[in-house]
Design an enzyme around this catalytic site. Structure first.
Site, PDB file in Angstrom:
ATOM      1  N   ASP A 323       0.873  -1.162   0.000  1.00 10.60           N
ATOM      2  CA  ASP A 323       0.000   0.000   0.000  1.00 10.60           C
ATOM      3  C   ASP A 323       0.919   1.223   0.000  1.00 10.60           C
ATOM      4  O   ASP A 323       2.128   1.091   0.218  1.00 10.60           O
ATOM      5  CB  ASP A 323      -0.879  -0.049   1.258  1.00 10.60           C
ATOM      6  CG  ASP A 323      -1.582   1.250   1.545  1.00 10.60           C
ATOM      7  OD1 ASP A 323      -2.192   1.801   0.618  1.00 10.60           O
ATOM      8  OD2 ASP A 323      -1.501   1.723   2.693  1.00 10.60           O
ATOM      9  N   ASP A 521      -1.940  -0.526   6.001  1.00  3.39           N
ATOM     10  CA  ASP A 521      -2.197   0.023   7.333  1.00  3.39           C
ATOM     11  C   ASP A 521      -3.645   0.440   7.549  1.00  3.39           C
ATOM     12  O   ASP A 521      -4.021   0.753   8.669  1.00  3.39           O
ATOM     13  CB  ASP A 521      -1.302   1.243   7.583  1.00  3.39           C
ATOM     14  CG  ASP A 521      -1.759   2.458   6.793  1.00  3.39           C
ATOM     15  OD1 ASP A 521      -2.214   2.270   5.647  1.00  3.39           O
ATOM     16  OD2 ASP A 521      -1.654   3.578   7.319  1.00  3.39           O
ATOM     17  N   ASP A 525      -7.249  -1.591   3.416  1.00  9.44           N
ATOM     18  CA  ASP A 525      -6.262  -2.613   3.069  1.00  9.44           C
ATOM     19  C   ASP A 525      -6.625  -3.986   3.621  1.00  9.44           C
ATOM     20  O   ASP A 525      -6.083  -4.999   3.171  1.00  9.44           O
ATOM     21  CB  ASP A 525      -4.879  -2.223   3.612  1.00  9.44           C
ATOM     22  CG  ASP A 525      -4.381  -0.920   3.024  1.00  9.44           C
ATOM     23  OD1 ASP A 525      -4.556  -0.736   1.812  1.00  9.44           O
ATOM     24  OD2 ASP A 525      -3.834  -0.101   3.778  1.00  9.44           O
TER      25      ASP A 525
END
Length: 657
Positions: A323, A521, A525
């Site tokens: 990410d 995080d 996600d």
């Protein structure tokens, strides 16, 4: 702090094993010196009692539950050896067996100590302040959200919270890994278990005792220590059948030769030797010690591997996906500029936007609120507030509907002025967030973020380690995503992804034959983490959902720890395989020697128990500091601070608390 020697003696298994060894040594000396037989027999029998009572009791309890314990086989073999006059060999078996059991207990204690060391960081007591300002000494576990606590100089912080007043330096090494104390003041977050410096602090509690960072660390490590890897489960599944097979084979090796006229004592001795050398003690110990040692070692360095199964999966990873915001970047964006339309002023836009974002926990929302406060702009509480991961926030402020989010789903096609402003900001590497009031676009907020320190070297190490280039999966716009990816050495970029799109991207990578690890995080996600073989969450600012979904948590948000953890997991996997080869080879050689030749009982005992000790020590090596220091070592170059775009609301919005 106790010395390692005293710590070892605190274990009853080690004390009994030491006593058995001393009794055996004295008995052997007495036997060699020609002392009366009753003297050295008594010493050997005392050795039996000291080293054998505990495994005998455990074996009988297992037998009562209709399971056959390996410990019981060893005790029976030792007793049979004594019954035919082989008291020295039986006592030697007891000593080596007790020593290997003590070593196993010591290895287990070492892994437990890593958890206990964390437990001691959180203070048992705290000073709570009443509304009238009176001080009350209370149990730290009774603190609730909203309580005000006083942290005196030199004390440990009793709970996770926010400093209301006071300035001090705090030693946060146990939680964040920062080598030097950090100056903290009003508005800063503090963690339970960190050590306060010279200043007094008043802290508002914002997490219950069970939800503090240190409590979650302990819970996750304990959970990992109690889990079992697939290899271990398989071994336990066949252990019972194998042990029964050993007993049946022993009886056959004893009775069949007797039927054909063999002598009783040599036949019984051969059968007992077979039962000893064929027992799967070393096989049972082959798996869990190295896996638990690895979990404990990683935990000491701020990486929580939640289970032995996750560690096994980690050892197979060959592709890493990232990410962007809060993962490769610091996740603390700032407002770079504001573009307004019509008669809306910059101050008015920030006032309305900050009001709408006031209850938001997302970095973008916090950045907008921070920008308004820096400019001393007062803003009201929203009457209503709602957020949608991957879209934006909707709020009602002073009776007006306010929407803030990514441009693509919110900007009408005929808003050419706004479209042009967004395009220009995105081309420059910023992230654009649009603000609508009563469905009318009043402005665009441009945000920037910094690449996380060490991100470039971590990406390079992971690429070298896995043999495949890392992938960036982000909801941000393509120019901002590509700019950041280039700065850390990633060329494979997929941008403008909604949470569901990230899941699709992960599944596509899996379909390509890769063992995928995803680092993230946010709330958005979590679905992709669940779709990956291994999910890794950032621990300091990551959402609760991401940490719950993940298999691994980087407590200190240190990306450099990730390649080390993968490499250490691979080493653990290699150690497990080596242990199984050692155990299997020794058993095969000794069994063949006993059946087709004449294997002396002392040599069989030494070979069997020696392999058990070797296997346990081999796993214990992974607890050493050097094992972590030498893991994942790849030459690194400094990472420059690069300004890039922060996540747009399209794919990385609202991570939650």
């Amino acid at each position: 702090m106790r010395s390692p020697f005293l710590a070892a003696l605190s274990l009853p298994e080690i004390r009994w094993a030491a006593l058995a060894t001393v009794l055996f040594a004295v008995g052997a000396v007495a036997q060699v010196a020609g002392a009366p037989e009753v003297v050295w027999w008594s010493l050997y029998l005392a050795c039996y009692a000291a080293g054998g009572w505990e495994p005998a009791l455990a074996g009988l309890q297992a037998l009562r539950e209709k399971t056959l314990d390996v410990d019981l086989l060893m005790i029976v073999a030792a007793l049979v050896a004594a019954s035919i006059g082989q008291i020295f060999e039986g006592a030697l078996l007891i000593v080596i067996f007790a020593t290997s059991g003590a070593l196993e207990a010591f290895a287990t204690r070492r892994t437990e100590d890593s958890v206990n060391a964390l437990l001691t960081l959180a203070p048992e007591r705290a000073v709570r302040l009443s509304k009238s300002g009176e001080e009350e000494d209370v149990d730290a576990e009774t603190l609730v959200v909203g309580d005000l606590v006083l942290v005196r100089p030199g004390e440990r912080v009793g709970a996770d919270g926010e400093i209301l007043n006071g300035v001090s330096e705090l030693d946060q090494a146990s939680i964040t890994g920062e080598p030097l104390p950090v100056t903290k003041g009003p508005g800063d977050e503090v963690f339970a278990g960190t050590l306060n410096g010279a200043g007094a602090l008043r802290v508002r509690v914002h997490r219950a005792a069970a939800d503090t960072v240190i409590a979650r660390i302990v819970a996750m490590v304990e959970q990992a220590s109690s889990s079992k890897a697939k290899t271990q489960l398989f071994i336990e599944k066949i252990e019972q059948r194998y042990s029964v097979g050993v007993v049946v084979a022993t009886l056959a090796l004893f009775t069949i030769p007797l039927v054909f006229g063999a002598e009783f004592e040599p036949t019984l001795l051969r059968a007992m030797t077979f039962m000893i050398v064929a027992s799967p003690c070393a096989v049972v110990l082959a798996t869990m010690p190295p896996l638990l040692a690895t979990i404990a070692n990683a935990g000491r360095h701020g990486v929580l591997v939640k289970s032995a199964v996750a560690l096994e999966e980690l050892s197979k990873v060959d592709l890493v996906a990232f990410d962007k915001t809060g993962t490769l970047t610091q996740g603390t964006p700032r407002v770079a500029s504001v573009v307004t339309f019509g008669d809306t002023s910059e101050a008015e836009l920030l006032r309305v936007a900050a009001a709408a974002e006031r209850r938001s926990e997302h970095p973008v929302g916090r950045a907008i609120v921070a920008a308004a406060r820096e400019r001393s702009i007062e803003f009201p509480e929203p009457d209503e507030f709602g957020s949608t991961p991957g879209r934006g926030v909707d709020a009602r402020v002073e009776g007006r509907s306010v929407t803030i989010g990514a441009p693509s789903p919110l900007l009408p096609a005929d808003e050419r002025q706004a479209q042009a402003a967004v395009a220009e900001l995105e081309r420059s590497g910023h992230t654009a967030v649009v603000v609508l009031v009563d469905e009318r676009v009043i402005g665009v907020v441009a945000l920037t973020d910094r690449v996380r320190d060490g991100a470039q070297s971590a990406v390079r190490s992971l690429t070298d380690l896995t043999g495949n280039e890392a992938v960036l999966l982000t909801g941000d716009n393509q120019p901002a995503a590509e700019r950041l990816a280039h700065s850390v050495g990633i060329t494979r970029v997929e941008a403008h992804l909604l949470p569901a799109d990230k899941v699709t991207a992960v599944k596509r990578l899996r379909t390509g034959g890769h063992q995928v690890l995803l680092v993230g995080d946010g709330v958005n996600d979590a679905p992709a983490m669940a779709a990956a073989h291994v999910g890794v969450a950032m621990g300091r600012n990551g959402s609760d959902l991401a940490m719950e979904t993940s298999d691994v948590v980087l407590v200190r948000d240190d990306l450099a720890a990730l390649p080390k953890t993968i490499d250490l997991a691979r080493r653990a996997h290699r150690v497990v395989k080596a242990n199984l080869v050692i155990a299997g080879t020794v058993i095969t050689v000794l069994v063949a020697w006993d059946i087709f030749g004449t294997l002396p009982l002392p040599l069989g005992v030494a070979g069997h128990e020696g392999s058990t000790i070797i296997v346990a020590l081999n796993g214990l090596r992974l607890l050493r500091k050097s094992a972590w220091q030498n893991a994942g070592t790849v030459p690194a170059t400094p990472t420059a601070a690069v300004t890039g775009g922060v996540s747009s609301r399209q794919g990385e919005l609202h991570r939650g608390a």
